[in-house]
Design a protein around this motif. Structure first.
Motif, PDB file in Angstrom:
ATOM      1  N   TYR A   4     -27.243  26.631  66.806  1.00  0.00           N
ATOM      2  CA  TYR A   4     -27.930  27.894  66.964  1.00  0.00           C
ATOM      3  C   TYR A   4     -28.432  28.329  65.599  1.00  0.00           C
ATOM      4  O   TYR A   4     -27.690  28.329  64.623  1.00  0.00           O
ATOM      5  CB  TYR A   4     -26.996  28.976  67.523  1.00  0.00           C
ATOM      6  CG  TYR A   4     -26.795  28.873  68.994  1.00  0.00           C
ATOM      7  CD1 TYR A   4     -27.766  29.348  69.859  1.00  0.00           C
ATOM      8  CD2 TYR A   4     -25.667  28.288  69.524  1.00  0.00           C
ATOM      9  CE1 TYR A   4     -27.605  29.259  71.222  1.00  0.00           C
ATOM     10  CE2 TYR A   4     -25.485  28.196  70.882  1.00  0.00           C
ATOM     11  CZ  TYR A   4     -26.461  28.677  71.721  1.00  0.00           C
ATOM     12  OH  TYR A   4     -26.305  28.589  73.076  1.00  0.00           O
ATOM     13  N   GLY A   5     -29.687  28.670  65.516  1.00  0.00           N
ATOM     14  CA  GLY A   5     -30.252  29.132  64.251  1.00  0.00           C
ATOM     15  C   GLY A   5     -29.698  30.499  63.898  1.00  0.00           C
ATOM     16  O   GLY A   5     -29.530  31.351  64.752  1.00  0.00           O
ATOM     17  N   TRP A   6     -29.399  30.689  62.628  1.00  0.00           N
ATOM     18  CA  TRP A   6     -28.870  31.974  62.191  1.00  0.00           C
ATOM     19  C   TRP A   6     -29.848  33.091  62.504  1.00  0.00           C
ATOM     20  O   TRP A   6     -29.466  34.170  62.912  1.00  0.00           O
ATOM     21  CB  TRP A   6     -28.566  31.930  60.696  1.00  0.00           C
ATOM     22  CG  TRP A   6     -27.242  31.309  60.427  1.00  0.00           C
ATOM     23  CD1 TRP A   6     -27.009  30.030  60.010  1.00  0.00           C
ATOM     24  CD2 TRP A   6     -25.964  31.908  60.604  1.00  0.00           C
ATOM     25  NE1 TRP A   6     -25.662  29.820  59.912  1.00  0.00           N
ATOM     26  CE2 TRP A   6     -24.997  30.956  60.262  1.00  0.00           C
ATOM     27  CE3 TRP A   6     -25.551  33.166  61.008  1.00  0.00           C
ATOM     28  CZ2 TRP A   6     -23.639  31.232  60.317  1.00  0.00           C
ATOM     29  CZ3 TRP A   6     -24.198  33.431  61.055  1.00  0.00           C
ATOM     30  CH2 TRP A   6     -23.257  32.468  60.713  1.00  0.00           C
ATOM     31  N   TYR A 132     -32.988  28.080  82.189  1.00  0.00           N
ATOM     32  CA  TYR A 132     -32.887  27.418  80.890  1.00  0.00           C
ATOM     33  C   TYR A 132     -31.449  27.262  80.418  1.00  0.00           C
ATOM     34  O   TYR A 132     -31.118  26.268  79.765  1.00  0.00           O
ATOM     35  CB  TYR A 132     -33.746  28.147  79.855  1.00  0.00           C
ATOM     36  CG  TYR A 132     -35.208  27.979  80.168  1.00  0.00           C
ATOM     37  CD1 TYR A 132     -35.802  26.728  80.072  1.00  0.00           C
ATOM     38  CD2 TYR A 132     -35.975  29.036  80.595  1.00  0.00           C
ATOM     39  CE1 TYR A 132     -37.137  26.553  80.384  1.00  0.00           C
ATOM     40  CE2 TYR A 132     -37.312  28.875  80.904  1.00  0.00           C
ATOM     41  CZ  TYR A 132     -37.888  27.627  80.799  1.00  0.00           C
ATOM     42  OH  TYR A 132     -39.207  27.461  81.110  1.00  0.00           O
ATOM     43  N   GLY A 133     -30.576  28.208  80.738  1.00  0.00           N
ATOM     44  CA  GLY A 133     -29.161  28.039  80.417  1.00  0.00           C
ATOM     45  C   GLY A 133     -28.564  26.893  81.211  1.00  0.00           C
ATOM     46  O   GLY A 133     -27.784  26.097  80.691  1.00  0.00           O
ATOM     47  N   GLY A 134     -28.948  26.797  82.499  1.00  0.00           N
ATOM     48  CA  GLY A 134     -28.468  25.689  83.331  1.00  0.00           C
ATOM     49  C   GLY A 134     -28.971  24.344  82.844  1.00  0.00           C
ATOM     50  O   GLY A 134     -28.214  23.362  82.790  1.00  0.00           O
ATOM     51  N   ARG A 135     -30.249  24.301  82.469  1.00  0.00           N
ATOM     52  CA  ARG A 135     -30.808  23.049  81.936  1.00  0.00           C
ATOM     53  C   ARG A 135     -30.096  22.622  80.660  1.00  0.00           C
ATOM     54  O   ARG A 135     -29.757  21.459  80.486  1.00  0.00           O
ATOM     55  CB  ARG A 135     -32.301  23.205  81.642  1.00  0.00           C
ATOM     56  CG  ARG A 135     -33.182  23.113  82.828  1.00  0.00           C
ATOM     57  CD  ARG A 135     -34.623  23.171  82.391  1.00  0.00           C
ATOM     58  NE  ARG A 135     -35.523  23.134  83.530  1.00  0.00           N
ATOM     59  CZ  ARG A 135     -36.822  23.274  83.450  1.00  0.00           C
ATOM     60  NH1 ARG A 135     -37.390  23.465  82.269  1.00  0.00           N
ATOM     61  NH2 ARG A 135     -37.572  23.226  84.514  1.00  0.00           N
ATOM     62  N   LEU A 136     -29.899  23.573  79.766  1.00  0.00           N
ATOM     63  CA  LEU A 136     -29.238  23.256  78.503  1.00  0.00           C
ATOM     64  C   LEU A 136     -27.786  22.844  78.743  1.00  0.00           C
ATOM     65  O   LEU A 136     -27.290  21.902  78.133  1.00  0.00           O
ATOM     66  CB  LEU A 136     -29.313  24.457  77.557  1.00  0.00           C
ATOM     67  CG  LEU A 136     -28.817  24.236  76.138  1.00  0.00           C
ATOM     68  CD1 LEU A 136     -29.568  23.099  75.459  1.00  0.00           C
ATOM     69  CD2 LEU A 136     -28.953  25.520  75.332  1.00  0.00           C
ATOM     70  N   PHE A 137     -27.116  23.515  79.663  1.00  0.00           N
ATOM     71  CA  PHE A 137     -25.735  23.179  80.011  1.00  0.00           C
ATOM     72  C   PHE A 137     -25.660  21.750  80.534  1.00  0.00           C
ATOM     73  O   PHE A 137     -24.813  20.957  80.103  1.00  0.00           O
ATOM     74  CB  PHE A 137     -25.206  24.168  81.053  1.00  0.00           C
ATOM     75  CG  PHE A 137     -23.788  23.912  81.452  1.00  0.00           C
ATOM     76  CD1 PHE A 137     -22.744  24.361  80.665  1.00  0.00           C
ATOM     77  CD2 PHE A 137     -23.491  23.223  82.617  1.00  0.00           C
ATOM     78  CE1 PHE A 137     -21.427  24.136  81.029  1.00  0.00           C
ATOM     79  CE2 PHE A 137     -22.181  22.991  82.994  1.00  0.00           C
ATOM     80  CZ  PHE A 137     -21.144  23.449  82.200  1.00  0.00           C
ATOM     81  N   LEU A 138     -26.561  21.395  81.459  1.00  0.00           N
ATOM     82  CA  LEU A 138     -26.563  20.040  82.015  1.00  0.00           C
ATOM     83  C   LEU A 138     -26.916  19.002  80.958  1.00  0.00           C
ATOM     84  O   LEU A 138     -26.364  17.896  80.945  1.00  0.00           O
ATOM     85  CB  LEU A 138     -27.522  19.953  83.202  1.00  0.00           C
ATOM     86  CG  LEU A 138     -27.088  20.751  84.439  1.00  0.00           C
ATOM     87  CD1 LEU A 138     -28.181  20.711  85.501  1.00  0.00           C
ATOM     88  CD2 LEU A 138     -25.775  20.236  84.981  1.00  0.00           C
ATOM     89  N   MET A 139     -27.846  19.355  80.058  1.00  0.00           N
ATOM     90  CA  MET A 139     -28.211  18.437  78.987  1.00  0.00           C
ATOM     91  C   MET A 139     -27.014  18.185  78.069  1.00  0.00           C
ATOM     92  O   MET A 139     -26.723  17.046  77.701  1.00  0.00           O
ATOM     93  CB  MET A 139     -29.373  19.002  78.187  1.00  0.00           C
ATOM     94  CG  MET A 139     -29.856  18.074  77.079  1.00  0.00           C
ATOM     95  SD  MET A 139     -31.075  18.847  76.026  1.00  0.00           S
ATOM     96  CE  MET A 139     -30.059  19.969  75.095  1.00  0.00           C
ATOM     97  N   LEU A 140     -26.298  19.255  77.704  1.00  0.00           N
ATOM     98  CA  LEU A 140     -25.130  19.107  76.842  1.00  0.00           C
ATOM     99  C   LEU A 140     -24.021  18.319  77.533  1.00  0.00           C
ATOM    100  O   LEU A 140     -23.277  17.586  76.893  1.00  0.00           O
ATOM    101  CB  LEU A 140     -24.603  20.480  76.417  1.00  0.00           C
ATOM    102  CG  LEU A 140     -25.451  21.244  75.410  1.00  0.00           C
ATOM    103  CD1 LEU A 140     -24.954  22.676  75.271  1.00  0.00           C
ATOM    104  CD2 LEU A 140     -25.458  20.545  74.068  1.00  0.00           C
ATOM    105  N   LEU A 154     -21.086  23.457  74.873  1.00  0.00           N
ATOM    106  CA  LEU A 154     -21.127  23.403  76.333  1.00  0.00           C
ATOM    107  C   LEU A 154     -20.477  24.652  76.932  1.00  0.00           C
ATOM    108  O   LEU A 154     -21.068  25.315  77.792  1.00  0.00           O
ATOM    109  CB  LEU A 154     -20.423  22.138  76.820  1.00  0.00           C
ATOM    110  CG  LEU A 154     -20.440  21.847  78.309  1.00  0.00           C
ATOM    111  CD1 LEU A 154     -21.858  21.589  78.769  1.00  0.00           C
ATOM    112  CD2 LEU A 154     -19.564  20.640  78.615  1.00  0.00           C
ATOM    113  N   SER A 155     -19.304  24.998  76.441  1.00  0.00           N
ATOM    114  CA  SER A 155     -18.628  26.184  76.975  1.00  0.00           C
ATOM    115  C   SER A 155     -19.349  27.459  76.549  1.00  0.00           C
ATOM    116  O   SER A 155     -19.439  28.415  77.334  1.00  0.00           O
ATOM    117  CB  SER A 155     -17.169  26.216  76.542  1.00  0.00           C
ATOM    118  OG  SER A 155     -17.055  26.345  75.158  1.00  0.00           O
ATOM    119  N   GLU A 156     -19.899  27.486  75.339  1.00  0.00           N
ATOM    120  CA  GLU A 156     -20.627  28.667  74.864  1.00  0.00           C
ATOM    121  C   GLU A 156     -21.859  28.935  75.717  1.00  0.00           C
ATOM    122  O   GLU A 156     -22.066  30.056  76.190  1.00  0.00           O
ATOM    123  CB  GLU A 156     -21.035  28.458  73.405  1.00  0.00           C
ATOM    124  CG  GLU A 156     -21.779  29.626  72.792  1.00  0.00           C
ATOM    125  CD  GLU A 156     -22.186  29.336  71.356  1.00  0.00           C
ATOM    126  OE1 GLU A 156     -23.266  29.792  70.969  1.00  0.00           O
ATOM    127  OE2 GLU A 156     -21.426  28.654  70.628  1.00  0.00           O
TER     128      GLU A 156
END
Length: 167
Positions: A4-6, A132-140, A154-156
């Protein structure tokens, strides 16, 4: 796993603080807000935190979309400009269409339209989180188990997407 970018994280936290602070202030001073005249200013005061909420959470969904697109090697140029265009259209619709119409014709149906507009914005922000949260979760989740920081991210992402979508 992209970090995550600061800048994005701090801007999100700052905007979230402002949105929730505005909502708390409006709640604390609700009697004074009800006395504001002309009445259109009451609606502006009550609607601005909802608009800021949409912008804040759409920005986090944009950040997740950028990570997801970059990980798949897709072009992200249109995402940020789309974010600005959508926010501009949303604010223009609320300010020009709803507030001006409310000012010119303050009837109960216009009040309902104004509240439905803000509710629709919150719902679309929740859909952005789910998408997008679901996509990122599945990607991770597909990353190798030994990837550094995979489980934490993944948990975050899963917690934030779930909590924000439910809220």
């Amino acid at each position: 796993v992209p970090e995550y970018g600061w800048t994005t994280q701090k801007v999100f936290q700052f905007l979230n603080f402002l949105v929730n602070g505005a909502r708390c202030s409006i709640f604390a001073f609700r009697r004074q807000v009800q006395l504001v005249n002309p009445q259109i200013f009451q609606h502006v005061i009550l609607d601005l935190p909802g608009l800021a909420f949409f912008t804040t959470y759409a920005m986090l969904a944009l950040f997740w979309a950028e990570i997801s697109y970059q990980a798949r090697g897709l072009d992200t140029d249109g995402l940020r400009s789309g974010f600005y265009i959508i926010n501009g259209v949303v604010y223009a619709m609320q300010q020009v269409l709803v507030w001006v119409l409310l000012w010119l014709n303050p009837n109960p149906s216009m009040l309902v339209l104004s509240k439905l507009f803000i509710a629709g914005l919150s719902f679309s922000a929740a859909l952005g989180f789910l998408l997008y949260g679901g996509r990122l979760f599945l990607m991770l989740k597909r990353f190798p188990i030994e990837s550094k920081g995979r489980q934490q991210k993944l948990s975050e992402v899963g917690r934030v997407a779930t909590i924000c979508s439910c809220c």
